[in-house]
Motif scaffolding. Structure first.
Motif, PDB file in Angstrom:
ATOM      1  N   GLY A   1      -0.951  -7.046   4.656  1.00  0.00           N
ATOM      2  CA  GLY A   1       0.183  -7.831   4.195  1.00  0.00           C
ATOM      3  C   GLY A   1      -0.247  -8.956   3.274  1.00  0.00           C
ATOM      4  O   GLY A   1       0.502  -9.384   2.386  1.00  0.00           O
TER       5      GLY A   1
ATOM      6  N   ARG B   1       0.035  -6.205  -5.696  1.00  0.00           N
ATOM      7  CA  ARG B   1       1.463  -5.962  -5.927  1.00  0.00           C
ATOM      8  C   ARG B   1       1.656  -5.413  -7.350  1.00  0.00           C
ATOM      9  O   ARG B   1       2.058  -6.147  -8.263  1.00  0.00           O
ATOM     10  CB  ARG B   1       2.258  -7.256  -5.743  1.00  0.00           C
TER      11      ARG B   1
ATOM     12  N   ARG C   1       4.093  -0.490  -0.995  1.00  0.00           N
ATOM     13  CA  ARG C   1       3.419  -1.563  -0.262  1.00  0.00           C
ATOM     14  C   ARG C   1       4.196  -1.912   1.015  1.00  0.00           C
ATOM     15  O   ARG C   1       3.608  -2.086   2.094  1.00  0.00           O
ATOM     16  CB  ARG C   1       3.291  -2.802  -1.160  1.00  0.00           C
ATOM     17  N   TRP C   2       5.512  -1.998   0.898  1.00  0.00           N
ATOM     18  CA  TRP C   2       6.357  -2.295   2.060  1.00  0.00           C
ATOM     19  C   TRP C   2       6.220  -1.203   3.113  1.00  0.00           C
ATOM     20  O   TRP C   2       6.125  -1.497   4.307  1.00  0.00           O
ATOM     21  CB  TRP C   2       7.815  -2.419   1.614  1.00  0.00           C
ATOM     22  N   TRP C   3       6.233   0.061   2.681  1.00  0.00           N
ATOM     23  CA  TRP C   3       6.097   1.161   3.625  1.00  0.00           C
ATOM     24  C   TRP C   3       4.755   1.106   4.344  1.00  0.00           C
ATOM     25  O   TRP C   3       4.676   1.372   5.547  1.00  0.00           O
ATOM     26  CB  TRP C   3       6.249   2.499   2.895  1.00  0.00           C
TER      27      TRP C   3
ATOM     28  N   LYS D   1      12.653   0.758  -1.163  1.00  0.00           N
ATOM     29  CA  LYS D   1      11.681  -0.329  -1.075  1.00  0.00           C
ATOM     30  C   LYS D   1      10.484  -0.038  -1.990  1.00  0.00           C
ATOM     31  O   LYS D   1      10.607   0.621  -3.020  1.00  0.00           O
ATOM     32  CB  LYS D   1      11.241  -0.540   0.375  1.00  0.00           C
ATOM     33  N   THR D   2       9.304  -0.545  -1.577  1.00  0.00           N
ATOM     34  CA  THR D   2       8.069  -0.294  -2.327  1.00  0.00           C
ATOM     35  C   THR D   2       7.068   0.404  -1.416  1.00  0.00           C
ATOM     36  O   THR D   2       7.184   0.354  -0.182  1.00  0.00           O
ATOM     37  CB  THR D   2       7.441  -1.610  -2.814  1.00  0.00           C
TER      38      THR D   2
ATOM     39  N   THR E   1       4.730  -1.837   6.910  1.00  0.00           N
ATOM     40  CA  THR E   1       5.703  -1.578   7.971  1.00  0.00           C
ATOM     41  C   THR E   1       5.214  -0.486   8.913  1.00  0.00           C
ATOM     42  O   THR E   1       5.327  -0.603  10.139  1.00  0.00           O
ATOM     43  CB  THR E   1       7.064  -1.186   7.362  1.00  0.00           C
TER      44      THR E   1
END
Length: 449
Positions: A211, A216, A90-92, A87-88, A95
């Protein structure tokens, strides 16, 4: 207007939206990101002590259970490569913030139940692993989301808001819990449950905010395919080079320094908090949660921060080698204030505040030597992975003495325990005597980290 022109205009609008989305001011996300990084750590490591003390666990049980919570930070180099390729970042981040918020809610839900110990420990473990993973992602994202100039400029801002999180957790949250206990006439479980529900709500808000607001960066992307063999081969190579970059004798000395430099603090850190809130019948000072939150969570953190700032300034001016022994004395000798307090049992909050400030200021100043040495040892081809392994040893250095500190204190009592801590200061002096440091390391012109 032609169809081609319409498509071009639409593309330009989409690009403009993308630019807006990826160029949010660092002020909109760095303070909140590092506040979110610091809060779960201080709750797991410090606030949990006060919670379990008020819920009736013994010092032996408290220090043993909570010291195991260092484990995620000890072993996080094992899964940090996954954060880089899956993933990225940012996603980590978002999450893990959702998981941390859920863990806070889980602690709040289980405190009033009959399985409060098993339940809270489980959710503290979830919180600890999520927080350690969040640390990896946040620090990596910081470098991707900012150019080099901005990284240098905002390093003080991120540290400041991490400290704010420490004051908020160790100070304000504990004081709120104490005030709620007065309001609800001593309902300890209900009061702490409300506090943790409140923090769960705060983390859900942070999850929503990040979020929406986190940039990004184009560089923030995971690999399309992952080869496990290559991934773990790279990790194995990092570990191998970590222990073979210097001759065996120097590597052994470095390893012992990283593991033992903070031995007195590893023994002291949890028991000192339990001593401050422990009942006078058990030899403690009997501070209320409100008093503890101010003494340790506010005055102590201010002392720690000031000590760290001055330590960094001193090393930056003259180099680490010149200040090493001053820092060794600073991180060890002020521990004697706890010997004094255990014998005098002062009732004056002013005296207690002065003692805690002195010890924390000394720790902050002396800890600078430790952190700079980790950077010094990490220099070279595998700087990032070697530094991650150094921080793993740093966590282990606190975990091991913490596991048996409460047991030792219950055997000998607070007074003898704090004397034993002073005796262990000799270990810090011993391991510091053998390390080799370039005289120029630490000076402003020598470091660019």
């Amino acid at each position: 207007m032609s169809l081609k022109s319409l498509k071009t205009l639409k593309t330009l609008k989409n690009n403009k939206k993308t630019m807006k989305r990826t160029s949010n001011s660092p002020w909109t996300w760095i303070p909140s990101l590092y506040f979110a990084e610091g809060l779960p750590y201080v709750v797991v490591m410090t606030v949990s002590l006060i919670l379990y003390k008020q819920l009736g666990l013994s010092n032996k049980e408290i220090t043993f259970y909570t010291s195991w919570l260092y484990l995620p930070w000890v072993i996080k180099p094992l899964w940090s490569p996954l954060v880089d390729v899956v993933k990225t970042k940012r996603w980590w981040i978002v999450t893990m913030q959702l998981l941390i918020g859920a863990a806070f809610g889980g602690v709040a839900f289980t405190i009033p139940t009959g399985l409060w110990l098993q339940g809270t420990l489980f959710f503290f473990w979830v919180m600890a692993f999520s927080s350690a993973t969040h640390d990896i992602a946040a620090d990596g994202f910081y470098m991707l989301g900012l150019d080099r100039h901005s990284q240098a400029w905002f390093v003080g801002i991120r540290s400041t808001f991490y400290r704010f999180a420490t004051i908020f957790g160790q100070g304000i949250l504990v004081m709120i819990a104490g005030n709620l206990q007065v309001l609800f006439r001593g309902s300890i479980k209900y009061s702490w449950s409300l506090v943790f529900y409140g923090v769960a709500g705060l983390f859900i808000a942070l999850w929503i905010w990040h979020g929406f607001i986190l940039p990004r960066p184009k560089e923030d992307r995971g690999m399309q395919t992952i080869r496990a063999r290559e991934l773990f081969a790279g990790l194995g190579n990092s570990v191998k080079t970590f222990f073979t970059k210097l001759p065996v004798r120097e590597t052994t000395v470095a390893f012992l320094f990283m593991l033992l430099y903070r031995m007195p603090e590893g023994l002291l850190v949890k028991v000192s908090s339990l001593f401050l809130v422990g009942s006078p019948n058990s030899g403690g000072l009997g501070l209320t949660p409100q008093e503890y939150g101010f003494v340790q969570g506010t005055v102590g953190i201010i002392g720690l921060t000031l000590g760290g700032i001055l330590g960094g300034m001193a090393a930056g001016r003259d180099g680490l080698k010149r200040w090493l022994w001053v820092m060794v004395c600073a991180i060890t000798l002020p521990d004697i204030v706890y010997v004094y307090m255990s014998y005098a049992l002062p009732s004056s909050l002013f005296i207690i505040n002065v003692c805690v400030f002195i010890e924390q200021f000394g720790y902050g100043f002396g800890f600078t030597a430790y952190m700079l040495y980790l950077i010094y040892y990490s220099e070279g081809e595998h700087k990032t992975s070697h530094y991650a392994l150094c921080t793993a040893l740093m966590a282990l250095s606190m975990m091991i003495p913490g596991l048996f500190s409460g047991y030792l204190q219950e055997i000998v009592g607070y007074r003898a325990f704090f004397i034993i801590v002073m005796l262990f200061c000799a270990v810090t002096f011993a391991v510091s005597a053998f390390i080799k440091i370039d005289p120029g390391f630490g000076k402003k012109e020598e470091t660019d980290i």
